[in-house]
Design an enzyme around this catalytic site. Structure first.
Site, short mmCIF file in Angstrom:
data_model
loop_
_atom_site.label_atom_id
_atom_site.label_comp_id
_atom_site.label_asym_id
_atom_site.label_seq_id
_atom_site.Cartn_x
_atom_site.Cartn_y
_atom_site.Cartn_z
N TYR A 1 42.51 46.79 33.01
CA TYR A 1 42.67 47.06 31.60
C TYR A 1 44.14 46.88 31.22
O TYR A 1 44.99 46.77 32.11
CB TYR A 1 42.24 48.49 31.26
CG TYR A 1 43.04 49.61 31.90
CD1 TYR A 1 44.13 50.15 31.24
CD2 TYR A 1 42.71 50.11 33.15
CE1 TYR A 1 44.86 51.17 31.81
CE2 TYR A 1 43.44 51.11 33.73
CZ TYR A 1 44.52 51.66 33.07
OH TYR A 1 45.26 52.66 33.66
N GLU B 1 35.96 46.85 37.14
CA GLU B 1 36.28 46.52 35.75
C GLU B 1 35.00 46.14 35.00
O GLU B 1 34.82 45.00 34.57
CB GLU B 1 37.33 45.40 35.74
CG GLU B 1 38.63 45.85 36.40
CD GLU B 1 39.63 44.72 36.64
OE1 GLU B 1 39.40 43.59 36.16
OE2 GLU B 1 40.66 44.97 37.31
N HIS C 1 37.28 41.74 39.94
CA HIS C 1 37.58 43.10 40.39
C HIS C 1 36.39 43.99 40.05
O HIS C 1 36.02 44.13 38.88
CB HIS C 1 38.86 43.63 39.74
CG HIS C 1 40.10 42.98 40.27
ND1 HIS C 1 41.22 42.77 39.50
CD2 HIS C 1 40.39 42.48 41.50
CE1 HIS C 1 42.15 42.18 40.24
NE2 HIS C 1 41.67 42.00 41.45
N GLU D 1 43.28 40.82 29.78
CA GLU D 1 43.10 42.20 30.24
C GLU D 1 42.64 43.03 29.06
O GLU D 1 43.40 43.31 28.13
CB GLU D 1 44.40 42.76 30.80
CG GLU D 1 44.91 42.06 32.05
CD GLU D 1 44.35 42.66 33.33
OE1 GLU D 1 43.55 43.61 33.24
OE2 GLU D 1 44.73 42.18 34.41
N ASN E 1 41.59 38.32 43.48
CA ASN E 1 42.62 37.75 42.63
C ASN E 1 43.98 37.69 43.32
O ASN E 1 45.01 37.54 42.67
CB ASN E 1 42.73 38.51 41.31
CG ASN E 1 43.18 37.62 40.17
OD1 ASN E 1 42.80 36.44 40.10
ND2 ASN E 1 43.99 38.16 39.27
N ARG E 2 43.98 37.81 44.64
CA ARG E 2 45.15 37.51 45.47
C ARG E 2 44.78 36.49 46.54
O ARG E 2 45.59 36.23 47.44
CB ARG E 2 45.68 38.79 46.16
CG ARG E 2 46.05 39.93 45.26
CD ARG E 2 47.25 39.63 44.38
NE ARG E 2 47.67 40.82 43.66
CZ ARG E 2 47.14 41.25 42.51
NH1 ARG E 2 46.15 40.55 41.95
NH2 ARG E 2 47.58 42.34 41.92
#
Length: 419
Positions: free
Chosen positions: A309, A186, A183, A382, A254-255
């Protein structure tokens, strides 16, 4: 001359950020006191005009959302109509991000002047600087470090992996595979991956036990196109950058993995932040992670993917609330990481399956690593929130990454002990 160069680069960095300045955007914390209010927030989260940084989970735990100026009046009126408590925690995200961009650029320039390496832990570094650091380590430690270009991103950037060993020349060792930065926004996740690399390579003596019977393979930035885009154009961009239509770009990496792909927690709307992609593995970046995972099948014992996060250590499944038969192996490793961090800094991590402690989201890399590539332990970490969530200050980088390393080291020790 150096000062003039610094000033020029700082001006350029502000100009670059203006492509999407977030001027006038607000960030809200919203407190749901009952299930009705929680369900209201879940419905609002389906609106792509609202950027929910996290989803409503437990009652009385704040849900954070960023709203653009044109929607703020109606958004606040809706919350007031239903008597939902909220607080504005940032009145102008654009000002905040501009100040942070200037500070980060200043720190990058000082690092380039004062350190022998391309990166430091006082700034968030660009993708070419990260790749340069890997190459520097391969040159400095040729018996213990191998760097490979595993493939290319959609925009033709090199995705480099670093393989770290103890230099004993033995092949076929078990492997810990770590990645970060799927992502784009991040930033702390790639920074933490770099700190792991630093510890294993440049602080080898203190960490030799982690490399005696295991090699580590690390991909510090899975999504370099999105990562660069957050540095040059839109700081809060999340997805990849491959066009989906004339209006929408990018897929949520992440999908996008082909394990219960698209079943739950992913969007079919191409402009959504959680867009699952036209097909599973539609993105070259996720194809590359897939190929790396499958190439390590049998040797790969621990897959760890870094995100932010939220202070979570998550394990499968993300597509169902059911637990895998051997969930205790994941839990034991994740609990070791959480306990080490708690003992070191007092920071508390929540441990559990993705669906049960966070939310359902199918098509994640952690489920694929466990369910298809047969890594016996697969964990998503995370990291804590910084700033208003995705934007830690440069001063927070070193404390965050050192704390993260404490947890990763403990988890690795547990894996090595078990496998």
């Amino acid at each position: 001359m150096f000062l003039k160069t610094c000033l020029l680069l700082l001006v350029c960095s502000v100009a670059a950020l203006s492509a999407h300045s977030y001027d006038g955007y607000k960030i809200y914390d919203i407190y749901a006191r009952n299930n009705f209010e929680k369900q209201l927030l879940l419905r609002l989260a389906n609106n792509v005009d609202y950027d929910f940084f996290d989803m409503p989970r437990a009652l009385d735990v704040a849900t954070r959302v960023m709203v653009q100026p044109k929607d703020q009046e109606s958004f606040e009126e809706l919350l007031r109509r239903f008597a939902v408590n909220f607080m504005v925690i940032d009145n102008n995200v654009g000002n905040t991000l501009q100040q942070e961009q200037l500070e980060n650029q200043s720190q990058r320039l000082m690092a380039q002047r004062d350190t022998k390496r391309s990166i430091s832990f006082t700034a968030f570094h660009r993708h070419d600087e990260i790749n340069a650091y890997l190459d520097e380590l391969a040159k400095a430690y040729p018996s213990r470090v191998t760097v490979k270009t595993a493939g290319k991103s959609y925009e033709n950037r090199d995705l480099k992996t670093i393989t770290i060993s103890n230099g004993d020349g033995k092949s076929g060792k078990n492997v810990i595979f770590l990645d970060a930065g799927i992502h784009a926004r991040e930033w702390i996740a790639p920074a933490a991956a770099l700190y792991v690399i630093y510890q294993l390579v440049e602080n080898f003596v203190a960490n030799a036990d982690l490399l005696k019977s295991y090699d580590w393979v690390i991909l510090p930035v899975v999504n370099p196109d999105g990562y660069e885009y957050t540095h040059t154009s839109s700081r809060m961009w999340r997805k990849t950058r491959k066009p989906v239509s004339s209006a929408c770009y990018g897929t949520d990496g992440n999908r996008n993995f082909d394990f219960h792909w698209g079943e739950v927690g992913a969007s079919s709307f191409s402009c959504a932040d959680t867009y699952k992609g036209k097909t599973a593995f539609s993105e070259p970046e996720t194809q590359l992670v897939r190929d790396l995972l499958l190439s390590l099948q049998g040797r790969g014992k621990f897959y760890l993917t870094l995100h932010s996060y939220g202070n979570y250590l998550l394990y499968p499944w993300g597509w169902t609330s059911d637990l895998p038969a051997d969930w205790r192996a994941h839990d034991e490793v994740a609990q070791a990481g959480a306990a080490a961090i708690k003992a070191s800094t007092g920071t508390k991590y929540t441990v559990g399956s993705s669906t049960n402690v966070l939310y359902a989201a199918a098509g994640g890399s952690d489920d694929y690593a466990f369910g298809v590539a047969k890594f016996p332990v697969s964990v998503t970490m995370e990291l804590p929130a910084g700033g208003t969530g995705f934007n830690p200050s440069t001063e927070q980088i070193l404390p965050f990454v050192t704390e993260t390393w404490t947890g990763i080291r403990a988890m690795a020790e547990k894996v090595i002990q078990k496998y």
